[in-house]
Design an enzyme around this catalytic site. Structure first.
Site, PDB file in Angstrom:
ATOM      1  CD  GLU A 262      -2.075   2.047   1.754  1.00  0.00           C
ATOM      2  OE1 GLU A 262      -1.855   3.018   1.000  1.00  0.00           O
ATOM      3  OE2 GLU A 262      -2.185   2.139   2.985  1.00  0.00           O
ATOM      4  CB  CYS A 296      -1.261   6.993   1.260  1.00  0.00           C
ATOM      5  SG  CYS A 296      -2.485   6.034   2.076  1.00  0.00           S
TER       6      CYS A 296
HETATM    7  C1  UN1 Z   1      -2.849   6.192   4.700  1.00  0.00           C
HETATM    8  O1  UN1 Z   1      -2.709   7.396   4.546  1.00  0.00           O
HETATM    9  O2  UN1 Z   1      -1.841   5.425   4.732  1.00  0.00           O
HETATM   10  O3  UN1 Z   1      -8.701   6.723   3.694  1.00  0.00           O
HETATM   11  C2  UN1 Z   1      -4.139   5.535   4.928  1.00  0.00           C
HETATM   12  C3  UN1 Z   1      -8.045   7.340   4.530  1.00  0.00           C
HETATM   13  C4  UN1 Z   1      -7.676   6.616   5.798  1.00  0.00           C
HETATM   14  C5  UN1 Z   1      -6.470   5.785   5.599  1.00  0.00           C
HETATM   15  C6  UN1 Z   1      -5.313   6.457   4.993  1.00  0.00           C
HETATM   16  N1  UN1 Z   1      -8.778   5.798   6.192  1.00  0.00           N
HETATM   17  O4  UN1 Z   1      -7.665   8.484   4.372  1.00  0.00           O
END
Ligand code: UN1
Length: 522
Positions: A262, A296
């Site tokens: 991820e 992310c």
């Molecule tokens: C991340 O930034 O690694 O959808 C995950 C989202 C959160 C998860 C982000 N539930 O922004």
């Protein structure tokens, strides 16, 4: 602060042991941890040595041998209790995440809520690890598939979600009958230690021994690289940059191990001429400024129809002006500091490239100085007018920079053909980046939203309509395509990654018929 650490079983004065395999250990170098809120020291961690790492994985393997035979719903019960412990500790653990990483209180607590939610989800899942049955082509034969526990899962997590990402992996892995060894991010080890202390209590209360949740906080040589090459670990689940992902894929792939990646996102929101600008502007501000642009899933690009551009820019600038930046523990703060000076430098370096690449910074971007901004991590979020060909807009800069890219004509398209042509232009811009995590469209025109969701639409793992790119619920599969790595975590059927599939064919006839009608020696 000392009380907060104490309430989570941590020591502010002395180094905390950074390894756990049922007992705490840590004979390696001491890592000092500071808060980005004002740069002051929070505590320290004694990291594990390579030999300690080896023992931790041995213990996790031993734990796996007994845990895999515990009925899945009983495993679910342990995870349910973990969710309950997290409910009790939500405010404290959320506050530690805020202290260590700098996200605002609501988001720190929101992160712990994600952990609670995934525990509930995993508990229900523990009675639903379904396999399929198939009809055999042979008489009096039955075929089915079943899912078995996989083994020890290595979890590598990033600073921006220091605890939630562990739980997405660990809660699912636990109900699947696996054990986990966690390598947390070096910037956020204390949140990880506090989490494992909570998990340890739950294991102890349920006589789960050896513990199924273990931790190895150590540097790349002692832990990171060893974990990747470690044949005792059939699956490495890694969250972080694309660069990290390439390394994980290379080393784990070499031993034909499994990876669940991820990685980076470069998430765009398309705002069409049929968008509700009020909704769009709010979603963009949350997506681009929330978590100081360090998710992310953060919104990094807005691809806006020229007919809407001026009005959207006006609304964004006005909304950005109201974003209160400062101490993330204050209830009216919406944006805390970036996690480190390196992140500030990276943001500034990206902004310096803007003019040469043909863009224009139209809002913010400055580093904030003065007594109310201690520690050097506070910045004003930036809005940049950009073109699709700029190299910068194809990169993920982990900071609150929003690139606004116009598309289409200056007026709303006159007919369906023009509408499709222009939206395909926007989709092409959106998809023309190496990453493929999250995406969104703001439009109330059904042809547009359906085109965006169709086979020729968004190429991302997440594609939303009239909501932003970040803040996904745990019930859906989470992850993305291309350089985002292809893995799926969290909800839906992501659990399958943590198990091995076995196909079983049962013959209850008195014959031995072969498949494909083959006669052999008869
Ligand atoms: C991340 O930034 O690694 O959808 C995950 C989202 C959160 C998860 C982000 N539930 O922004």
């Amino acid at each position: 602060m000392n009380d907060l650490l104490k309430s989570l079983g941590l020591d502010a004065a002395n180094p905390n042991a950074g390894g756990f395999d049922g007992a705490w250990c840590g004979g390696g170098p001491v890592l000092e941890v500071a808060t980005p809120i004002d740069g002051s020291r929070i505590g320290s961690v004694r990291q594990v040595t390579a030999a300690e790492y080896d023992r931790i994985v041995d213990r996790a393997s031993e734990a796996f041998r007994s845990w895999r035979m515990v009925p899945a719903p009983k495993r679910g019960e342990v995870v349910r209790q973990l969710g309950d412990r997290l409910r009790a500790k939500k405010a404290a653990l959320g506050a530690l995440v805020t202290l260590e990483m700098g996200k605002i209180t609501a988001e720190g607590e929101g992160e712990v809520q994600e952990m609670i939610d995934i525990c509930d989800f995993a508990c229900g899942l523990s009675r639903q690890l379904y396999g399929l049955t198939m009809h055999s082509e042979r008489p009096r034969h039955r075929m089915y598939e079943q899912w078995h526990p996989l083994g020890v899962v290595g979890i590598i997590s990033a600073f921006n979600f220091p605890v939630a990402v562990w739980s997405w992996n660990a809660a699912l892995a636990a109900v699947c009958g696996d054990t986990t060894v966690w390598k947390p991010a070096p910037k956020t080890p204390l949140s990880a230690l506090a989490t494992i202390r909570i998990a340890e209590e739950v294991c102890r209360a349920n006589a789960v021994d050896p513990a199924i949740f273990s931790l190895a906080m150590g540097d790349v040589a002692a832990v990171g690289e060893r974990m990747l090459a470690d044949r005792r670990i059939p699956l490495v689940s890694a969250t972080g940059s694309c660069r990290l992902g390439y390394r994980v894929a290379e080393v784990v792939g070499k031993r034909l191990g499994r990876t669940l990646l991820e990685l980076g996102g470069n998430n765009a929101i398309i705002v069409t001429s049929y968008a509700d600008l009020n909704l769009a502007a709010r979603a963009i501000v949350f997506g681009a400024v929330g978590t100081a642009g360090q998710r992310c899933t953060s919104t990094r690009r807005v691809i806006v129809h020229r007919a809407m551009q001026a009005e959207l820019m006006k609304r964004l600038a006005a909304a950005y002006e109201t974003v209160r930046i400062g101490d993330p523990r204050k209830s009216d703060t919406l944006m805390g500091p970036l996690v480190s000076g390196d992140s500030v430098d990276m943001m500034q370096a990206a902004l310096r490239r803007v003019p040469a690449e043909g863009g224009r910074v139209v809002y913010g971007g400055d580093v904030l100085r003065g007594p109310q901004y201690p520690g050097g991590g506070y910045v004003k979020p930036a809005i940049v007018e950009a073109t699709p060909s700029m190299a910068l807009v194809k990169e993920e800069t982990f900071a609150p920079i929003l690139y606004v890219i116009p598309y289409g004509g200056t007026a709303r398209p006159a007919d369906a053909a023009a509408l499709e042509r222009e939206l395909l232009e926007a989709i092409a811009i959106q998809n023309d980046v190496p990453q493929g995590l999250s995406s969104a469209i703001f439009s109330h025109h059904q042809m547009e939203t359906e085109l965006f969701l169709s086979h020729v639409g968004s190429d991302c793992g997440i594609a939303n309509v009239n909501i932003g790119t970040s803040g996904a619920e745990i019930g859906g599969a989470f992850g993305g395509e291309k350089e985002t790595g292809g893995g799926r975590e969290s909800g839906s059927d992501s659990w399958r990654s943590y198990m091995r599939r076995q196909t079983n064919t049962m013959n209850w006839s008195a014959e031995l018929p072969l498949a494909q009608g083959i006669k052999f020696g008869e």
